[in-house]
Design an enzyme around this catalytic site. Structure first.
Site, PDB file in Angstrom:
ATOM      1  CB  CYS A  74      -0.855  -0.043   1.266  1.00 29.94           C
ATOM      2  SG  CYS A  74      -1.895   1.400   1.509  1.00 29.94           S
ATOM      3  CB  CYS A  95      -2.768   3.952  -5.511  1.00 29.63           C
ATOM      4  SG  CYS A  95      -4.091   3.114  -4.591  1.00 29.63           S
TER       5      CYS A  95
HETATM    6  N1  DGL Z   1      -3.918   0.653  -2.095  1.00 25.64           N
HETATM    7  C1  DGL Z   1      -3.493   1.761  -1.371  1.00 25.64           C
HETATM    8  C2  DGL Z   1      -2.295   2.478  -1.926  1.00 25.64           C
HETATM    9  O1  DGL Z   1      -1.485   1.844  -2.574  1.00 25.64           O
HETATM   10  C3  DGL Z   1      -4.442   2.650  -0.631  1.00 25.64           C
HETATM   11  C4  DGL Z   1      -5.746   2.951  -1.185  1.00 25.64           C
HETATM   12  C5  DGL Z   1      -6.609   3.579  -0.118  1.00 25.64           C
HETATM   13  O2  DGL Z   1      -6.982   2.850   0.799  1.00 25.64           O
HETATM   14  O3  DGL Z   1      -6.882   4.775  -0.220  1.00 25.64           O
HETATM   15  O4  DGL Z   1      -2.111   3.635  -1.731  1.00 25.64           O
END
Ligand code: DGL
Length: 258
Positions: free
Chosen positions: A74, A185
């Site tokens: 993440c 993301c």
């Molecule tokens: N998948 C996550 C990232 O790479 C976060 C997305 C979220 O929960 O806002 O930033």
């Protein structure tokens, strides 16, 4: 630490499955436990303190299940919490997401690079430092992927609405001449088809760092002597802080993510 112990991969929700796919592909003998929080998703507009707290809970959960290495799949949690986690768990190798700004800046010919990420990632230090280091003579256009995470969490990646939502975000980058767009993301690679449709007629590449992160996991396993034994049969499981229905959706989406 037993070498056949699982690798723990964590995200706010389903996005980290794009990283899990690469880890499973590159390291087929490694067992993997995937934790998709689900209850507190999205993280993108939460405060740094909140994200740190949630990340600690997630890492504790994965360590409680015997994980030998943690992947924070993440970008938002990496930006907000990776240093903190490494300080708190100095004996566990922890891999974070590196925004793919460097490869994008090395590849661009138009000297214009777009970056899509959550608001929290874009105003974090990690992103700012990487952009300053590699993008000095390059125009770097950043845009938060508003509504992207929700599309993925609700399995609406293939909808006409998805093309509209992503198109709104990338159109200004394309019009400025961006030939590289960084997917900053882990949810965004699930929207690749929609992004490619929205970018029809433009020469642009979408840059996803998942494979590089999986390679880094392999390196760290070697450095720490933690690779699973040859011929080990990998086991896969899914965890969540949401409910059983969400856990099953994670497993299904992982199976569909080939
Ligand atoms: N998948 C996550 C990232 O790479 C976060 C997305 C979220 O929960 O806002 O930033």
């Amino acid at each position: 630490m037993k070498t056949n112990a699982p690798i723990g991969i964590y995200d706010s929700g389903m996005g980290g499955l794009s990283v899990r796919r690469e880890v499973c592909r590159l390291l087929p003998e490694e067992s993997v436990i995937y934790l998709g929080d689900g209850k507190n998703c999205p993280y993108g507009s939460r405060s740094v303190e909140e994200i740190r707290q949630l990340s600690v809970e997630a890492v504790e959960h994965l360590l409680g299940l015997g994980c030998k290495l943690i992947v924070v799949a993440c970008n938002t949690a990496t930006a907000a919490a990776i240093e903190y986690l490494r300080g708190k768990y100095p004996h566990i190798p922890i891999v974070g997401m590196e925004p793919a700004v460097k490869p994008a800046c090395l590849r661009t010919r138009s000297r214009v690079v777009g970056v899509l990420a959550t608001e929290r990632s874009l105003d974090g230090d990690l992103f700012r430092r990487t952009a300053a280091k590699y993008g000095a003579d390059i125009e770097v256009i950043t845009t938060p992927g508003r509504g992207f995470v929700e599309l993925v969490e609700e399995n609406r990646e293939q909808s006409a609405e998805a093309v509209e939502v992503v198109s709104r975000a990338i159109r200004p980058m394309l019009e400025r001449g961006a030939d590289q767009i960084v997917l900053g993301c882990t949810h965004y690679p699930f929207l690749l088809e929609a992004l490619e449709r929205a970018a029809e007629g433009y020469r642009v590449s979408f840059v996803d760092p998942s494979e590089a992160v999986a390679r880094r996991v392999g390196q760290l396993l070697d450095e720490h002597g933690l690779r699973a034994e040859a011929g080990h049969r990998a086991e896969y499981s899914f965890e969540t802080f949401a409910d059983e229905a969400y856990r099953q959706r994670l497993a299904r989406k992982a199976a569909d993510t080939k």
